[in-house]
Scaffold this active site. Structure first.
Site, mmCIF file in Angstrom:
data_model
loop_
_atom_site.group_PDB
_atom_site.id
_atom_site.type_symbol
_atom_site.label_atom_id
_atom_site.label_comp_id
_atom_site.label_asym_id
_atom_site.label_seq_id
_atom_site.Cartn_x
_atom_site.Cartn_y
_atom_site.Cartn_z
ATOM 1 C CE LYS A 22 -1.758 1.997 4.214
ATOM 2 N NZ LYS A 22 -1.830 3.443 3.936
ATOM 3 C CG ASN A 23 2.072 2.899 4.260
ATOM 4 O OD1 ASN A 23 0.797 3.171 2.749
ATOM 5 N ND2 ASN A 23 2.438 2.837 4.373
ATOM 6 N NE ARG A 93 -0.299 12.866 7.522
ATOM 7 C CZ ARG A 93 -0.573 13.639 7.510
ATOM 8 N NH1 ARG A 93 -2.485 13.738 8.089
ATOM 9 N NH2 ARG A 93 0.282 14.501 8.210
ATOM 10 C CB CYS A 117 -4.393 13.655 13.099
ATOM 11 S SG CYS A 117 -3.732 11.713 14.314
ATOM 12 N NE ARG A 123 -0.108 10.658 10.404
ATOM 13 C CZ ARG A 123 -1.038 9.756 9.811
ATOM 14 N NH1 ARG A 123 -2.191 9.267 9.827
ATOM 15 N NH2 ARG A 123 0.317 9.074 8.953
ATOM 16 N N PRO A 124 2.365 16.642 11.479
ATOM 17 C CG PRO A 124 4.147 17.359 12.980
ATOM 18 C CD PRO A 124 2.834 16.410 13.259
ATOM 19 C CB ILE A 125 3.072 17.970 6.433
ATOM 20 C CG1 ILE A 125 1.653 19.463 6.221
ATOM 21 C CG2 ILE A 125 2.126 16.831 5.937
ATOM 22 C CD1 ILE A 125 1.201 19.331 5.433
ATOM 23 C CG ASP A 126 7.098 20.575 10.732
ATOM 24 O OD1 ASP A 126 6.858 19.273 11.013
ATOM 25 O OD2 ASP A 126 8.646 20.903 10.868
ATOM 26 C CD GLN A 127 11.431 18.164 9.648
ATOM 27 O OE1 GLN A 127 12.387 18.303 8.927
ATOM 28 N NE2 GLN A 127 10.837 18.854 10.548
ATOM 29 C CG ASP A 307 2.191 2.016 9.731
ATOM 30 O OD1 ASP A 307 2.374 2.569 10.264
ATOM 31 O OD2 ASP A 307 3.030 2.136 8.558
ATOM 32 N NE ARG A 399 -9.255 4.723 3.105
ATOM 33 C CZ ARG A 399 -9.366 6.339 4.691
ATOM 34 N NH1 ARG A 399 -10.269 6.370 4.636
ATOM 35 N NH2 ARG A 399 -8.839 6.890 3.228
HETATM 36 N N1 EPU Z 1 7.107 14.909 11.542
HETATM 37 C C1 EPU Z 1 7.414 15.758 11.567
HETATM 38 N N2 EPU Z 1 6.497 16.649 10.344
HETATM 39 C C2 EPU Z 1 6.547 16.438 9.684
HETATM 40 C C3 EPU Z 1 6.247 15.068 8.934
HETATM 41 C C4 EPU Z 1 6.559 13.842 10.098
HETATM 42 O O1 EPU Z 1 7.063 15.813 12.254
HETATM 43 O O2 EPU Z 1 6.489 16.742 8.654
HETATM 44 C C5 EPU Z 1 6.856 13.128 12.379
HETATM 45 C C6 EPU Z 1 5.382 12.963 12.736
HETATM 46 O O3 EPU Z 1 4.161 13.526 13.849
HETATM 47 C C7 EPU Z 1 5.921 11.569 12.573
HETATM 48 C C8 EPU Z 1 7.117 10.900 12.208
HETATM 49 O O4 EPU Z 1 7.431 11.749 12.127
HETATM 50 O O5 EPU Z 1 6.043 11.300 14.833
HETATM 51 C C9 EPU Z 1 7.148 10.166 11.066
HETATM 52 O O6 EPU Z 1 6.222 10.390 9.893
HETATM 53 P P1 EPU Z 1 6.048 9.732 8.674
HETATM 54 O O7 EPU Z 1 6.487 11.251 7.706
HETATM 55 O O8 EPU Z 1 6.910 8.927 8.605
HETATM 56 O O9 EPU Z 1 4.646 9.544 8.934
HETATM 57 P P2 EPU Z 1 3.527 9.262 7.460
HETATM 58 O O10 EPU Z 1 4.577 9.717 6.211
HETATM 59 O O11 EPU Z 1 2.810 10.686 8.000
HETATM 60 C C10 EPU Z 1 3.475 7.463 6.684
HETATM 61 C C11 EPU Z 1 2.578 5.305 6.803
HETATM 62 C C12 EPU Z 1 1.811 5.582 7.817
HETATM 63 C C13 EPU Z 1 3.040 4.974 8.559
HETATM 64 C C14 EPU Z 1 4.083 5.812 8.983
HETATM 65 C C15 EPU Z 1 5.466 5.841 9.725
HETATM 66 C C16 EPU Z 1 1.848 6.807 4.321
HETATM 67 C C17 EPU Z 1 0.955 6.742 3.527
HETATM 68 N N3 EPU Z 1 2.060 6.108 5.671
HETATM 69 O O12 EPU Z 1 3.250 8.185 7.476
HETATM 70 O O13 EPU Z 1 1.343 4.459 7.374
HETATM 71 O O14 EPU Z 1 2.702 5.096 10.031
HETATM 72 O O15 EPU Z 1 4.665 6.291 8.053
HETATM 73 O O16 EPU Z 1 6.414 4.473 8.855
HETATM 74 O O17 EPU Z 1 2.968 5.510 3.637
HETATM 75 C C18 EPU Z 1 -0.538 2.849 8.238
HETATM 76 O O18 EPU Z 1 0.279 2.397 6.925
HETATM 77 O O19 EPU Z 1 -1.993 2.172 8.484
HETATM 78 C C19 EPU Z 1 0.100 4.207 7.896
HETATM 79 C C20 EPU Z 1 -0.623 5.123 8.956
#
Ligand code: EPU
Length: 432
Positions: A22-23, A93, A117, A123-127, A307, A399
């Site tokens: 999926k991811n 997401r 979230c 679930r920030p996207i600041d990075q 996960d 999903r």
């Molecule tokens: N984070 C930040 N800032 C950012 C992005 C992330 O602080 O800009 C923090 C988050 O709050 C979290 C950590 O960094 O504490 C990791 O977040 P990450 O960005 O890695 O997660 P994601 O990209 O939103 C993906 C998967 C998730 C999985 C996570 C961690 C997808 C679509 N989603 O989410 O998958 O849990 O990586 O491996 O790829 C799932 O499949 O059930 C699922 C939730």
């Protein structure tokens, strides 16, 4: 309403085939937006997150042809818009990967924010923002829409991620693929789906090195051209079946897996007394004895995956003592705990840590899935428990898991889907 009805306590036996990841799929499909020509993509999982992303691409002008159940030809050559503000985007997401892909292709993107979230915390996207800005793009969010634009070309730069983020690593990699010059992502995430995306892009003409390590170097290229690609098997679907066998007992061969990607899961299951035998592209899982307690810390790859945290916590509810589980990635990912309590689970959550008192046997109950992996955990609980479990909220589960009910039935589970009137077509919140 759709429910799963499970009569638990039946050991699983036989063979099951894992679908594409999926991811990886939800990153590779948006990446096809940057390709001139047809991308033939194999091993696409048939799950609703993927269906929604394909619909979004079609609404943007992509031509998508189904070759067979798991293979699609995606041609985004005719896409003329850098705008993707559809309602569907707020439900998944991964829709934010369209920002990286559209910035890469057009130098601008207008994209709906991904949904809120549902793990309990933010679930920030600041990075992601930091990466795009460093490459010369603007970034504004107004009324739930992200506006990103670069006056000229995106420029390659060095970006150090303050947190190891799968999403930011992927999004920056996408934008950098067609940028001018070299981008270096430091403290990058190393998950298998990041390597898969890099392999996909490289097979279409990109120049990406180091994916799978914490430093990824991307030399921008002028264009990408079409080709063939096969998505890797889903690490978490495989892990979920492994956990299901660990819960019920029995012996199942789980096929179409990459055992190396499962080491973090196999290692923990072995500590719990489960036998895991690695074959070339399959694992055999057997559980004959009482599960043993252990401690688990969810961390970025190659650590134990967050996960799989709800699924392994469910198993630890049935183990022979007290276990400690910590989730360093999503510290609030414990919404399933109250549901497991209805089945006799004894879990105390304090901050990012759960203390789990093994009770040996869970008992069937009506429960509700609040997100994808919580739902998977409840399915494992239901399969392992005595009596009948009814699970609501199954659209979350579907999903991310292709044909879960049919696959489980094929290995001896007594699980059925019951559709009652008034099921909302799709949950409104994001899960992946
Ligand atoms: N984070 C930040 N800032 C950012 C992005 C992330 O602080 O800009 C923090 C988050 O709050 C979290 C950590 O960094 O504490 C990791 O977040 P990450 O960005 O890695 O997660 P994601 O990209 O939103 C993906 C998967 C998730 C999985 C996570 C961690 C997808 C679509 N989603 O989410 O998958 O849990 O990586 O491996 O790829 C799932 O499949 O059930 C699922 C939730």
């Amino acid at each position: 309403m759709t429910k799963y009805i499970i009569n638990g306590g039946k050991p699983l036996k036989g063979e099951v085939v894992v679908s594409g990841a999926k991811n990886a799929a939800v990153a590779i499909i948006p990446a096809a937006l940057m390709v001139n020509g047809v991308c033939r993509i194999e091993n696409i999982p048939q799950i609703s997150d993927v269906t929604m992303l394909l619909k979004i691409l079609e609404q943007m002008g992509a031509e998508i042809h189904t070759v067979n159940r798991h293979t699609m030809d995606i041609d985004c050559t005719g896409v003329k818009t850098s705008e993707a503000t559809f309602d569907m985007m707020r439900r998944i997401r991964a829709s934010y990967y369209l920002v990286g892909a559209l910035l890469g292709r057009f130098g601008r993107a207008k994209v709906a924010m991904p949904g809120g979230c549902n793990f309990g915390g933010v679930r920030p996207i600041d990075q992601h923002e930091k990466g795009f800005k460093a490459m010369g793009s603007t970034w504004d969010v107004k009324n739930g829409i992200i506006f990103a634009e670069t006056p000229g070309h995106l420029e390659g730069v060095s970006i150090y991620l303050d947190v190891v983020s799968v999403g930011a690593t992927i999004n920056i990699m996408l934008a950098a693929t067609l940028a001018e010059g070299r981008t270096i992502i430091e403290n990058a995430a190393k998950e298998p789906h990041i390597v898969d995306l890099a392999n996909f892009l490289n097979s279409m003409g990109a120049d990406i090195r180091g994916a799978g390590t914490n430093v990824i170097k991307i030399k921008g290229v002028g264009s990408l051209t079409g080709g063939f690609y096969s998505i890797i098997p889903d690490q978490i679907e495989a892990g979920t079946f492994m956990a299901a066998v660990a819960g019920t007992g029995g012996e199942v061969t789980i096929k179409n897996v990459i055992p190396k990607h499962l080491e973090c899961i196999s290692g923990k299951l072995r500590e719990m007394g489960v036998e895991v035998e690695d074959l070339e592209d399959a694992v055999i899982v057997r559980r004959k004895h009482q599960l043993l307690k252990t401690n688990v810390k969810a961390m970025p790859y190659p650590g134990f995956p967050t996960d799989m945290q709800p699924q392994i916590s469910t198993l630890l509810c049935m183990a022979d003592g007290t276990s400690v589980v910590t989730d360093d990635v999503w510290p609030d990912r414990y919404k399933y705990v109250d549901e497991l309590a209805k089945m006799g689970g004894q879990i105390q959550v304090s901050g990012r840590t759960a203390i789990i008192e093994g009770v040996g046997q869970l008992t069937g109950s009506p429960v509700k899935a609040g997100d994808l992996r919580a739902g998977a955990a409840l399915v494992i609980a239901g399969l392992s428990a005595s009596g009948t479990t009814e699970i609501e909220g199954v659209s979350y589960i579907e999903r991310g898991y292709e044909n879960l009910v049919e696959k489980l039935q094929s290995i001896g589970a007594d699980i059925t889907t019951v559709v009652l009137p008034d099921d909302p077509e799709m949950p409104e919140r994001d899960i992946g």
